[in-house]
Enzyme design. Sequence first.
Site, PDB file in Angstrom:
ATOM      1  N   ARG A  12      25.853   7.569  -2.660  1.00  0.00           N
ATOM      2  CA  ARG A  12      26.549   6.494  -3.266  1.00  0.00           C
ATOM      3  C   ARG A  12      28.057   7.097  -3.204  1.00  0.00           C
ATOM      4  O   ARG A  12      28.493   8.306  -2.812  1.00  0.00           O
ATOM      5  CB  ARG A  12      26.277   6.249  -4.462  1.00  0.00           C
ATOM      6  CG  ARG A  12      26.397   7.177  -5.696  1.00  0.00           C
ATOM      7  CD  ARG A  12      25.637   7.045  -6.886  1.00  0.00           C
ATOM      8  NE  ARG A  12      25.516   8.195  -7.792  1.00  0.00           N
ATOM      9  CZ  ARG A  12      26.232   8.387  -8.854  1.00  0.00           C
ATOM     10  NH1 ARG A  12      27.123   7.369  -9.052  1.00  0.00           N
ATOM     11  NH2 ARG A  12      25.888   9.546  -9.526  1.00  0.00           N
ATOM     12  N   GLY A  13      29.221   6.271  -3.637  1.00  0.00           N
ATOM     13  CA  GLY A  13      30.514   6.714  -3.848  1.00  0.00           C
ATOM     14  C   GLY A  13      30.948   7.439  -2.480  1.00  0.00           C
ATOM     15  O   GLY A  13      30.924   6.744  -1.337  1.00  0.00           O
ATOM     16  N   ILE A  14      31.887   8.484  -2.505  1.00  0.00           N
ATOM     17  CA  ILE A  14      32.565   8.786  -1.411  1.00  0.00           C
ATOM     18  C   ILE A  14      31.609   9.195  -0.331  1.00  0.00           C
ATOM     19  O   ILE A  14      31.706   9.161   0.901  1.00  0.00           O
ATOM     20  CB  ILE A  14      33.610   9.880  -1.962  1.00  0.00           C
ATOM     21  CG1 ILE A  14      34.829   9.458  -2.861  1.00  0.00           C
ATOM     22  CG2 ILE A  14      34.225  10.729  -0.978  1.00  0.00           C
ATOM     23  CD1 ILE A  14      35.620  10.399  -3.569  1.00  0.00           C
ATOM     24  N   ASP A  48      18.403  18.520  -5.375  1.00  0.00           N
ATOM     25  CA  ASP A  48      19.462  18.544  -6.244  1.00  0.00           C
ATOM     26  C   ASP A  48      20.055  20.112  -5.808  1.00  0.00           C
ATOM     27  O   ASP A  48      19.356  21.215  -5.574  1.00  0.00           O
ATOM     28  CB  ASP A  48      18.836  18.888  -7.641  1.00  0.00           C
ATOM     29  CG  ASP A  48      19.843  19.028  -8.889  1.00  0.00           C
ATOM     30  OD1 ASP A  48      20.693  19.756  -8.544  1.00  0.00           O
ATOM     31  OD2 ASP A  48      19.634  18.458  -9.896  1.00  0.00           O
ATOM     32  N   VAL A  49      21.578  20.031  -5.606  1.00  0.00           N
ATOM     33  CA  VAL A  49      22.183  21.193  -5.296  1.00  0.00           C
ATOM     34  C   VAL A  49      22.077  22.627  -6.063  1.00  0.00           C
ATOM     35  O   VAL A  49      22.600  23.274  -5.570  1.00  0.00           O
ATOM     36  CB  VAL A  49      23.602  20.752  -4.523  1.00  0.00           C
ATOM     37  CG1 VAL A  49      23.499  19.820  -3.315  1.00  0.00           C
ATOM     38  CG2 VAL A  49      24.490  20.373  -5.803  1.00  0.00           C
ATOM     39  N   TYR A 140      35.940  21.286 -14.245  1.00  0.00           N
ATOM     40  CA  TYR A 140      36.036  20.495 -13.091  1.00  0.00           C
ATOM     41  C   TYR A 140      37.013  21.253 -12.146  1.00  0.00           C
ATOM     42  O   TYR A 140      36.867  21.615 -10.941  1.00  0.00           O
ATOM     43  CB  TYR A 140      36.286  19.283 -13.222  1.00  0.00           C
ATOM     44  CG  TYR A 140      36.417  18.298 -12.117  1.00  0.00           C
ATOM     45  CD1 TYR A 140      35.207  18.008 -11.503  1.00  0.00           C
ATOM     46  CD2 TYR A 140      37.435  17.932 -11.657  1.00  0.00           C
ATOM     47  CE1 TYR A 140      35.194  17.033 -10.529  1.00  0.00           C
ATOM     48  CE2 TYR A 140      37.547  16.866 -10.383  1.00  0.00           C
ATOM     49  CZ  TYR A 140      36.278  16.732  -9.861  1.00  0.00           C
ATOM     50  OH  TYR A 140      36.472  15.784  -8.713  1.00  0.00           O
ATOM     51  N   LYS A 144      36.657  23.188  -8.386  1.00  0.00           N
ATOM     52  CA  LYS A 144      37.279  22.791  -7.352  1.00  0.00           C
ATOM     53  C   LYS A 144      38.220  23.347  -6.551  1.00  0.00           C
ATOM     54  O   LYS A 144      38.429  23.385  -5.115  1.00  0.00           O
ATOM     55  CB  LYS A 144      37.894  21.131  -7.451  1.00  0.00           C
ATOM     56  CG  LYS A 144      36.791  20.080  -7.973  1.00  0.00           C
ATOM     57  CD  LYS A 144      36.011  19.844  -6.811  1.00  0.00           C
ATOM     58  CE  LYS A 144      35.087  18.474  -6.929  1.00  0.00           C
ATOM     59  NZ  LYS A 144      34.101  18.305  -6.223  1.00  0.00           N
TER      60      LYS A 144
HETATM   61  P1  NDP Z   1      30.138   9.580  -7.865  1.00  0.00           P
HETATM   62  O1  NDP Z   1      29.777   9.977  -9.221  1.00  0.00           O
HETATM   63  O2  NDP Z   1      30.199   8.395  -7.324  1.00  0.00           O
HETATM   64  O3  NDP Z   1      28.866  10.359  -7.055  1.00  0.00           O
HETATM   65  C1  NDP Z   1      28.372  11.498  -7.210  1.00  0.00           C
HETATM   66  C2  NDP Z   1      27.439  12.082  -5.988  1.00  0.00           C
HETATM   67  O4  NDP Z   1      27.280  13.576  -6.312  1.00  0.00           O
HETATM   68  C3  NDP Z   1      26.331  11.229  -6.175  1.00  0.00           C
HETATM   69  O5  NDP Z   1      25.650  11.025  -5.141  1.00  0.00           O
HETATM   70  C4  NDP Z   1      25.330  12.023  -7.070  1.00  0.00           C
HETATM   71  O6  NDP Z   1      23.956  11.965  -6.809  1.00  0.00           O
HETATM   72  C5  NDP Z   1      25.766  13.463  -6.418  1.00  0.00           C
HETATM   73  N1  NDP Z   1      25.575  14.573  -7.284  1.00  0.00           N
HETATM   74  C6  NDP Z   1      25.988  14.934  -8.385  1.00  0.00           C
HETATM   75  N2  NDP Z   1      25.474  16.195  -8.899  1.00  0.00           N
HETATM   76  C7  NDP Z   1      24.554  16.365  -8.053  1.00  0.00           C
HETATM   77  C8  NDP Z   1      23.507  17.531  -7.779  1.00  0.00           C
HETATM   78  N3  NDP Z   1      23.491  18.547  -8.645  1.00  0.00           N
HETATM   79  N4  NDP Z   1      22.731  17.533  -6.855  1.00  0.00           N
HETATM   80  C9  NDP Z   1      22.840  16.665  -5.704  1.00  0.00           C
HETATM   81  N5  NDP Z   1      23.738  15.787  -5.881  1.00  0.00           N
HETATM   82  C10 NDP Z   1      24.485  15.515  -6.770  1.00  0.00           C
HETATM   83  O7  NDP Z   1      31.202  10.493  -7.325  1.00  0.00           O
HETATM   84  P2  NDP Z   1      32.471  10.071  -6.209  1.00  0.00           P
HETATM   85  O8  NDP Z   1      31.531   9.720  -5.031  1.00  0.00           O
HETATM   86  O9  NDP Z   1      33.676   9.940  -6.829  1.00  0.00           O
HETATM   87  O10 NDP Z   1      32.625  11.974  -5.772  1.00  0.00           O
HETATM   88  C11 NDP Z   1      32.258  12.490  -4.726  1.00  0.00           C
HETATM   89  C12 NDP Z   1      32.759  13.695  -4.600  1.00  0.00           C
HETATM   90  O11 NDP Z   1      34.271  13.464  -4.684  1.00  0.00           O
HETATM   91  C13 NDP Z   1      32.744  14.609  -5.793  1.00  0.00           C
HETATM   92  O12 NDP Z   1      32.420  15.888  -5.442  1.00  0.00           O
HETATM   93  C14 NDP Z   1      33.841  14.351  -6.722  1.00  0.00           C
HETATM   94  O13 NDP Z   1      34.122  15.622  -7.368  1.00  0.00           O
HETATM   95  C15 NDP Z   1      34.696  14.355  -5.498  1.00  0.00           C
HETATM   96  N6  NDP Z   1      36.223  13.571  -5.748  1.00  0.00           N
HETATM   97  C16 NDP Z   1      36.078  12.369  -6.206  1.00  0.00           C
HETATM   98  C17 NDP Z   1      37.506  11.793  -6.912  1.00  0.00           C
HETATM   99  C18 NDP Z   1      37.404  10.497  -7.229  1.00  0.00           C
HETATM  100  O14 NDP Z   1      38.730   9.900  -7.717  1.00  0.00           O
HETATM  101  N7  NDP Z   1      36.357   9.810  -7.099  1.00  0.00           N
HETATM  102  C19 NDP Z   1      38.668  12.535  -6.823  1.00  0.00           C
HETATM  103  C20 NDP Z   1      38.463  13.555  -6.110  1.00  0.00           C
HETATM  104  C21 NDP Z   1      37.279  14.289  -5.792  1.00  0.00           C
HETATM  105  P3  NDP Z   1      23.104  11.085  -7.741  1.00  0.00           P
HETATM  106  O15 NDP Z   1      23.264   9.754  -7.273  1.00  0.00           O
HETATM  107  O16 NDP Z   1      21.758  11.381  -7.691  1.00  0.00           O
HETATM  108  O17 NDP Z   1      23.765  11.002  -9.137  1.00  0.00           O
END
Ligand code: NDP
Length: 234
Positions: A12-14, A48-49, A140, A144
């Site tokens: 999901r997400g980015i 899970d990382v 955080y 980062k």
């Molecule tokens: P989301 O919260 O939408 O998604 C986070 C993702 O990381 C999910 O797929 C989640 O999996 C996964 N995840 C979290 N913890 C673990 C873990 N322990 N093991 C495996 N997977 C894990 O976040 P974003 O898409 O916004 O963020 C993606 C990255 O970009 C992150 O590293 C974030 O810090 C970075 N970022 C985001 C920004 C923003 O504005 N959104 C800005 C700058 C950086 P699950 O679905 O299982 O929870």
Amino acid sequence: MGRSVLVTGGNRGIGLAIARELADAGHRVAVTHRGSGAPEGLFGVQADVTDTEQVDTAFKQVEEHQGPVEVLVSNAGVTDDTLLMRMSEEQFTRVLDANLTGAYRVAKRASRGMLRAKWGRFVFISSVIGLIGGAGQVNYAASKAGLVGLARSLTRELGSRNITANVVAPGFIVTDMTNELTDEQRATALERIPAARYGEPAEVAHAVRFLASDEAAYVNGAVLPVDGGLGMGH
Ligand code: NDP
């Protein structure tokens, strides 16, 4: 036939936007998820990382399915914001374990195959917060910022083997992570962004696509901001 790619947190997400972009570019793309299942059209592995064994098993599954990982996008990340005075040690170490040690775990596991192939691309998804800091984000921001040192050390270790390690530092991108913020926090962030808007996941994905490509062979140890100018000067 493209490269074998693994995107952590690509469900999901980015991460999902990156996975889709790289699949569209013709690569074989796998994503990790933590139980949600694979998004349609992508190969999913559960991991899970924060768990070295799960990471190892996931890599084995990816290797069997599409060959050794040639492009690793370490994207999985979490926030747990609160002011330092209130931040428990558990809150600090939990975020570090997922965002920084998690990146170390997957990078270490991926490096074997890249060394054998004498070709590889590491892309670490950091954050503008790692560069400029964020009130309530000591954990955080530290995680980062740590990715920059990690990537640059990898560059020094592996740069002579056609392996690059770069960092993408997104600014405010519209995802579940930023949807958790209050309206006030969102408005305050917007005031500071020269582009006067939030970013989209696809805009981060475009930068990753470039860094993963053959054309980016001489870009190594770089920090590429995708933040509408928010973090300028770093
Ligand atoms: P989301 O919260 O939408 O998604 C986070 C993702 O990381 C999910 O797929 C989640 O999996 C996964 N995840 C979290 N913890 C673990 C873990 N322990 N093991 C495996 N997977 C894990 O976040 P974003 O898409 O916004 O963020 C993606 C990255 O970009 C992150 O590293 C974030 O810090 C970075 N970022 C985001 C920004 C923003 O504005 N959104 C800005 C700058 C950086 P699950 O679905 O299982 O929870």
